[in-house]
Design an enzyme around this catalytic site. Structure first.
Site, PDB file in Angstrom:
ATOM      1  N   HIS A 243     -27.897 -87.020 126.507  1.00  0.00           N
ATOM      2  CA  HIS A 243     -28.188 -88.023 125.472  1.00  0.00           C
ATOM      3  C   HIS A 243     -29.145 -87.473 124.389  1.00  0.00           C
ATOM      4  CE1 HIS A 243     -26.555 -91.101 128.203  1.00  0.00           C
ATOM      5  NE2 HIS A 243     -27.367 -90.659 129.139  1.00  0.00           N
TER       6      HIS A 243
HETATM    7  O1  RIB Z   1     -30.032 -94.294 128.002  1.00  0.00           O
HETATM    8  C1  RIB Z   1     -30.365 -92.932 127.891  1.00  0.00           C
HETATM    9  C2  RIB Z   1     -31.777 -92.767 127.426  1.00  0.00           C
HETATM   10  O2  RIB Z   1     -32.664 -93.348 128.374  1.00  0.00           O
HETATM   11  C3  RIB Z   1     -32.201 -91.285 127.322  1.00  0.00           C
HETATM   12  O3  RIB Z   1     -33.172 -91.150 126.324  1.00  0.00           O
HETATM   13  C4  RIB Z   1     -32.822 -91.032 128.664  1.00  0.00           C
HETATM   14  O4  RIB Z   1     -33.794 -89.997 128.620  1.00  0.00           O
HETATM   15  C5  RIB Z   1     -33.518 -92.339 128.917  1.00  0.00           C
HETATM   16  O5  RIB Z   1     -34.752 -92.333 128.204  1.00  0.00           O
END
Ligand code: RIB
Ligand code: CA
Length: 313
Positions: A243
């Site tokens: 992500h």
């Molecule tokens: O949903 C994904 C996000 O939530 C990413 O930033 C992961 O590190 C968590 O913070």
């Protein structure tokens, strides 16, 4: 925009945050990281600030790390140890950090830096809940027009949510903070699950990281092995969605991504859909566009960039 681009990374490490931070620190000719501000999210603040310092050590970099808010603006903290493990960086044991924690609060650092640097020269890169950013905006509204751009990971539309059926974790943890940021008027680039779920790791890539034979390659492979177990079980996907590195990759190669400039608002009332990013992808309302909401990524190009840059550390 100045070159290298001056950025502040706001983060809740998290294995994917760690890869994003390493990608930024591996790219000094493109990005000048003015500071890293930790926020409570994946794990509580004492761990996210410690993890941020561990990552700076791993990169053998010199970057100031600040601790910020330990709870959302108006709600109880929700964490994600079920995804990231108890420390937030499960997968590999790393030494106690040498990089010191700065005494200044992260929110004061954000305000002071944005007041000091020329207007329009600092980009904020939130990788976790938006509590630090919203608190700084509330405390010092004069800094809002001075922010060049906010490039953040959060939200989802076609992909729905990952912590509830409707909400993505970063937005869900502090929806009031997200509402402040999305209504701030600062130019926004949003990396939602719609794009991050297309940035899936592969076995070959993870083994390629391990084959680098470096401490960074070994750590990234170990973190990804740990992190992906949850997503492959949940989604049945081949690999894990990286992500947060999408935020930094966008700064380095924006053409890897595509999306639409649309209106995005945050659900604050319904218990069923709290924290949902209500994205007007089809422009069915007259609501003003406020975000470049990404929907696609060149996965091969993304992993080529990651491999090339992480290979430098
Ligand atoms: O949903 C994904 C996000 O939530 C990413 O930033 C992961 O590190 C968590 O913070
Ligand atoms: Ca994160």
């Amino acid at each position: 925009m100045t070159h290298p681009r001056r950025i502040i990374i706001d983060t809740d490490p998290g294995q994917d945050d760690a890869v994003a931070i390493l990608l930024a620190l591996a790219s000094p000719e493109d990005l000048h990281v003015l500071g890293i501000t930790a926020v409570a999210g994946n794990v509580p603040l004492p761990l996210t600030e410690r993890n941020a310092r561990i990552i700076v050590d791993l990169a053998r970099a010199t970057v100031p790390v600040y601790a910020g808010c330990d709870a959302p603006l108006a709600r109880k903290l929700v964490t994600a140890e079920h995804v990231h493990g108890k420390t937030g960086l499960n997968g590999i044991e790393l030494p106690t950090p040498v990089t010191p924690l700065q005494p200044q609060h992260a929110v004061d650092f954000l305000i002071e830096t944005l007041r000091r640097e020329p207007a329009g020269t600092v980009t904020l890169c939130p990788l976790g809940p938006l509590t630090n950013i919203a608190t700084a905006f509330n405390r010092a509204p004069d800094i809002i027009p001075r922010v060049a751009e906010i490039v953040l990971m959060g939200g989802g539309y076609f992909e729905g949510g990952n912590i509830t059926p409707a909400a993505e974790f970063n937005i869900y943890v502090d929806p009031e903070a997200a509402d402040i940021v999305f209504k701030s008027g600062v130019p926004l680039v949003v990396m939602p699950l719609d794009v991050t779920h297309k940035a899936l790791t592969s076995r070959d890539w993870v083994e390629g990281m391990r084959a680098l034979g470096t401490p960074v390659g070994h750590a990234v492979a170990a973190w990804t092995d740990f992190f992906e177990r949850f997503d492959t079980a949940k989604y049945g996907s081949e690999g894990a969605p990286l992500h947060d590195p999408c935020v930094i990759a966008y700064l380095l190669e924006p053409t890897l991504f595509h999306g639409r400039h649309i209106n995005v608002e945050i659900e604050l009332v319904s218990p069923l859909t709290l924290g949902m990013t209500v994205a007007d992808w089809w422009r069915v309302t007259k609501r003003e566009p406020n975000a470049m909401f990404m929907g696609g990524v060149d996965r091969d190009g993304f992993y080529r960039l990651l491999t090339e840059r992480l290979g430098r550390l």
